[in-house]
Write a protein that holds these residues in place. Structure first.
Motif, PDB file in Angstrom:
ATOM      1  N   HIS A 144      -4.355  -9.362  -0.093  1.00 35.26           N
ATOM      2  CA  HIS A 144      -3.011  -8.824  -0.294  1.00 35.26           C
ATOM      3  C   HIS A 144      -2.236  -8.847   1.020  1.00 35.26           C
ATOM      4  O   HIS A 144      -1.040  -9.171   1.046  1.00 35.26           O
ATOM      5  N   TYR A 145      -2.910  -8.461   2.079  1.00 36.14           N
ATOM      6  CA  TYR A 145      -2.306  -8.431   3.418  1.00 36.14           C
ATOM      7  C   TYR A 145      -1.801  -9.819   3.818  1.00 36.14           C
ATOM      8  O   TYR A 145      -0.666  -9.977   4.289  1.00 36.14           O
ATOM      9  N   LEU A 146      -2.625 -10.834   3.620  1.00 37.08           N
ATOM     10  CA  LEU A 146      -2.236 -12.196   3.985  1.00 37.08           C
ATOM     11  C   LEU A 146      -1.058 -12.677   3.144  1.00 37.08           C
ATOM     12  O   LEU A 146      -0.159 -13.361   3.650  1.00 37.08           O
ATOM     13  N   ASN A 147      -1.047 -12.323   1.858  1.00 37.45           N
ATOM     14  CA  ASN A 147       0.067 -12.705   0.995  1.00 37.45           C
ATOM     15  C   ASN A 147       1.359 -12.026   1.430  1.00 37.45           C
ATOM     16  O   ASN A 147       2.434 -12.645   1.439  1.00 37.45           O
ATOM     17  N   ALA A 148       1.274 -10.726   1.779  1.00 39.03           N
ATOM     18  CA  ALA A 148       2.460 -10.003   2.238  1.00 39.03           C
ATOM     19  C   ALA A 148       2.973 -10.588   3.543  1.00 39.03           C
ATOM     20  O   ALA A 148       4.186 -10.754   3.735  1.00 39.03           O
ATOM     21  N   ARG A 149       2.055 -10.904   4.439  1.00 37.68           N
ATOM     22  CA  ARG A 149       2.463 -11.498   5.720  1.00 37.68           C
ATOM     23  C   ARG A 149       3.161 -12.835   5.513  1.00 37.68           C
ATOM     24  O   ARG A 149       4.192 -13.119   6.149  1.00 37.68           O
ATOM     25  N   SER A 150       2.642 -13.645   4.614  1.00 36.85           N
ATOM     26  CA  SER A 150       3.245 -14.941   4.327  1.00 36.85           C
ATOM     27  C   SER A 150       4.660 -14.778   3.768  1.00 36.85           C
ATOM     28  O   SER A 150       5.583 -15.509   4.152  1.00 36.85           O
ATOM     29  N   ALA A 151       4.836 -13.817   2.858  1.00 35.01           N
ATOM     30  CA  ALA A 151       6.158 -13.574   2.280  1.00 35.01           C
ATOM     31  C   ALA A 151       7.155 -13.132   3.342  1.00 35.01           C
ATOM     32  O   ALA A 151       8.311 -13.602   3.374  1.00 35.01           O
ATOM     33  N   LEU A 152       6.732 -12.235   4.223  1.00 30.26           N
ATOM     34  CA  LEU A 152       7.618 -11.754   5.283  1.00 30.26           C
ATOM     35  C   LEU A 152       7.999 -12.872   6.248  1.00 30.26           C
ATOM     36  O   LEU A 152       9.165 -12.999   6.647  1.00 30.26           O
ATOM     37  N   GLU A 153       7.028 -13.682   6.627  1.00 31.43           N
ATOM     38  CA  GLU A 153       7.308 -14.790   7.533  1.00 31.43           C
ATOM     39  C   GLU A 153       8.292 -15.776   6.903  1.00 31.43           C
ATOM     40  O   GLU A 153       9.197 -16.292   7.571  1.00 31.43           O
ATOM     41  N   THR A 154       8.139 -16.035   5.614  1.00 31.22           N
ATOM     42  CA  THR A 154       9.041 -16.963   4.926  1.00 31.22           C
ATOM     43  C   THR A 154      10.456 -16.406   4.882  1.00 31.22           C
ATOM     44  O   THR A 154      11.437 -17.135   5.112  1.00 31.22           O
ATOM     45  N   LEU A 155      10.591 -15.119   4.594  1.00 30.24           N
ATOM     46  CA  LEU A 155      11.913 -14.498   4.563  1.00 30.24           C
ATOM     47  C   LEU A 155      12.602 -14.578   5.927  1.00 30.24           C
ATOM     48  O   LEU A 155      13.809 -14.844   6.009  1.00 30.24           O
ATOM     49  N   LEU A 156      11.843 -14.355   6.988  1.00 33.34           N
ATOM     50  CA  LEU A 156      12.423 -14.449   8.329  1.00 33.34           C
ATOM     51  C   LEU A 156      12.873 -15.872   8.636  1.00 33.34           C
ATOM     52  O   LEU A 156      13.937 -16.080   9.232  1.00 33.34           O
ATOM     53  N   ASN A 190       6.282   6.632   6.463  1.00 31.13           N
ATOM     54  CA  ASN A 190       6.672   5.269   6.805  1.00 31.13           C
ATOM     55  C   ASN A 190       6.443   4.927   8.268  1.00 31.13           C
ATOM     56  O   ASN A 190       6.666   3.792   8.675  1.00 31.13           O
ATOM     57  N   ASP A 191       6.002   5.890   9.064  1.00 30.03           N
ATOM     58  CA  ASP A 191       5.665   5.585  10.459  1.00 30.03           C
ATOM     59  C   ASP A 191       4.476   4.630  10.515  1.00 30.03           C
ATOM     60  O   ASP A 191       4.520   3.585  11.166  1.00 30.03           O
ATOM     61  N   ARG A 192       3.409   4.986   9.815  1.00 26.48           N
ATOM     62  CA  ARG A 192       2.214   4.136   9.830  1.00 26.48           C
ATOM     63  C   ARG A 192       2.446   2.839   9.060  1.00 26.48           C
ATOM     64  O   ARG A 192       1.912   1.787   9.436  1.00 26.48           O
ATOM     65  N   LEU A 193       3.247   2.898   7.996  1.00 23.02           N
ATOM     66  CA  LEU A 193       3.601   1.661   7.295  1.00 23.02           C
ATOM     67  C   LEU A 193       4.329   0.711   8.234  1.00 23.02           C
ATOM     68  O   LEU A 193       4.031  -0.483   8.280  1.00 23.02           O
ATOM     69  N   ALA A 194       5.278   1.241   9.001  1.00 26.56           N
ATOM     70  CA  ALA A 194       6.029   0.408   9.939  1.00 26.56           C
ATOM     71  C   ALA A 194       5.109  -0.197  10.994  1.00 26.56           C
ATOM     72  O   ALA A 194       5.264  -1.368  11.383  1.00 26.56           O
ATOM     73  N   ALA A 195       4.145   0.586  11.468  1.00 26.63           N
ATOM     74  CA  ALA A 195       3.203   0.075  12.461  1.00 26.63           C
ATOM     75  C   ALA A 195       2.339  -1.032  11.881  1.00 26.63           C
ATOM     76  O   ALA A 195       2.045  -2.034  12.537  1.00 26.63           O
ATOM     77  N   ARG A 196       1.928  -0.844  10.629  1.00 29.34           N
ATOM     78  CA  ARG A 196       1.107  -1.863   9.967  1.00 29.34           C
ATOM     79  C   ARG A 196       1.918  -3.145   9.763  1.00 29.34           C
ATOM     80  O   ARG A 196       1.395  -4.247   9.911  1.00 29.34           O
ATOM     81  N   VAL A 197       3.204  -3.004   9.427  1.00 34.85           N
ATOM     82  CA  VAL A 197       4.072  -4.172   9.286  1.00 34.85           C
ATOM     83  C   VAL A 197       4.254  -4.863  10.631  1.00 34.85           C
ATOM     84  O   VAL A 197       4.205  -6.096  10.723  1.00 34.85           O
ATOM     85  N   ALA A 198       4.453  -4.080  11.694  1.00 32.94           N
ATOM     86  CA  ALA A 198       4.601  -4.657  13.032  1.00 32.94           C
ATOM     87  C   ALA A 198       3.364  -5.452  13.425  1.00 32.94           C
ATOM     88  O   ALA A 198       3.459  -6.549  13.986  1.00 32.94           O
ATOM     89  N   GLU A 199       2.195  -4.886  13.119  1.00 34.58           N
ATOM     90  CA  GLU A 199       0.940  -5.605  13.391  1.00 34.58           C
ATOM     91  C   GLU A 199       0.840  -6.853  12.529  1.00 34.58           C
ATOM     92  O   GLU A 199       0.431  -7.920  12.984  1.00 34.58           O
ATOM     93  N   MET A 200       1.256  -6.750  11.272  1.00 36.37           N
ATOM     94  CA  MET A 200       1.162  -7.845  10.313  1.00 36.37           C
ATOM     95  C   MET A 200       1.970  -9.066  10.750  1.00 36.37           C
ATOM     96  O   MET A 200       1.506 -10.206  10.646  1.00 36.37           O
TER      97      MET A 200
END
Length: 376
Positions: free
Chosen positions: A120-132, A156-166
């Motif tokens: 799931h993490y890899l799929n979310a990362r791929s979607a975010l990279e494509t949007l950017l 959403n603090d930890r969510l934001a950190a996880r997204v930043a790492e992602m």
């Protein structure tokens, strides 16, 4: 003292905005004039060749006020319904403000499982990279409509950190109602000192976070410091900055007071950054002193060094590693499920197959799937 990061020098920034900044509770609406200044700040960052992702709270808060649900603690079903109602308003507000600058936004709703499950993490990362790459601004929030009380970020603090790492962000900006970390609560302690730069998040620093406040906010300084652990371990600088003023990002760029947490420039692979940033784990394996020493020297975890298993988990799950005294010393992806480990506890590698009745790997956790030490 090390140099303080500059947001106009970042290649990629994640900006987290809380409900208290974005939502006018009295009038049950978005603070449009404030939001317009934030959007202008983000547009200016993009003009400086910086990718920007926004983690925005506010969905539940919008619905609470609009539907008069603010008089009591919401039940899970009410939170889920409020999130479904408010998320449309929240996404619309961001979309309209960015469209005024000819920028398209995209709504991304994530659950804890989306960051903790590797696929799931890899799929979310791929979607975010494509949007950017498409020039969009991702607007991210926790998917509170489907998240349960037991399996969610809750802030959403930890969510934001996880997204930043992602996404491999350089910086994470947490806009808050305070201008950073203090040695004590400045509202109750006149001797509290502001900390402009934190080179390492030590147990002493974590203790300054106290407990999360009561009320509608699910965050607080404690969750911001937990976010800092995730972000800095991934090599991302993090700032806690005052967000209630107009143009808060421009103010930060111009040198407004805040607290910067410096990144840990480790050589972790992307997979190990994901392991290190894990928020939930399915269980714990306890190891003896010999195994603990071997792990810290870069060895894999073998059955012979395990003394106890706690929890129920399957192969491929993220689990914690504890020493005999109960101190968590690391985490990793297990090659065996909990019942299988219980069968081979204390065995030499040559005895594994006979005990299981099939040929399994020598390592319970391979060193490539392990991160030590792990900050608590």
């Amino acid at each position: 003292m090390k140099q303080i990061p500059k947001i106009n020098k970042a290649r990629r920034i994640v900006i987290k905005i809380g409900s208290a900044l974005l939502v006018d509770g009295q009038n049950a609406c978005i603070r449009q004039s404030w939001l317009q200044t934030v959007v202008k700040d983000i547009v200016n960052l993009r003009m400086q060749n910086c990718d920007v992702l926004v983690v925005s709270s506010g969905a539940i808060a919008l619905a609470r006020y609009a539907f008069n649900l603010n008089r009591h603690k919401l039940r899970l079903a009410e939170k889920q319904a409020a999130a479904a109602i408010g998320q449309i308003k929240l996404a619309q507000a961001w979309s309209e403000n960015f469209l005024a600058h000819d920028i398209t936004t995209a709504q991304i709703l994530l659950t804890l499982e989306d960051t903790e499950t590797r696929l799931h993490y890899l799929n979310a990362r791929s979607a975010l990279e494509t949007l950017l790459k498409l020039g969009c601004i991702p607007i991210i929030n926790e998917n509170d409509t489907v998240a349960t009380s037991e399996i969610r970020f809750g802030d959403n603090d930890r969510l934001a950190a996880r997204v930043a790492e992602m996404v491999g962000a350089d910086q994470l900006i947490l806009l808050s109602d305070i201008d950073g970390l203090y040695t004590a609560d400045p509202k109750s302690d006149t001797n509290a000192q502001h900390l402009p730069i934190i080179e390492e998040i030590t147990p002493e620093i974590m203790a300054m976070g106290g407990k999360a406040p009561s009320g509608y906010s699910s965050g607080g300084m404690a969750t911001k410091l937990a976010a800092g652990n995730i972000a800095t371990t991934a090599g991302c600088a993090m700032a806690i900055a005052f967000g209630k003023l107009q143009h808060p990002l421009k103010a930060l760029q111009d040198g407004a007071r805040c607290s910067w947490f410096l990144p840990n420039h480790s050589t972790y692979s992307a997979r190990k950054r994901w392991i290190a940033g894990g928020i939930t784990t399915k269980g714990i394996v306890y190891v003896d002193h010999g195994a603990e020493k071997a792990l810290h020297s870069g060895k894999s975890l073998l059955p012979v060094g395990i003394i106890k298993v706690e929890g129920y988990f399957q192969r491929g799950d993220l689990i914690k590693i504890s020493n005999k005294e109960g101190l968590i010393i690391g985490s990793g992806v297990t090659a065996y499920d909990s019942s299988e480990i219980n069968q081979i506890i204390g065995l030499q590698t040559g005895d594994i197959n006979a005990s299981l009745g099939w040929e399994g790997p020598d390592e319970v956790i391979h060193h490539d799937d392990m991160v030590l030490p792990l900050s608590n």
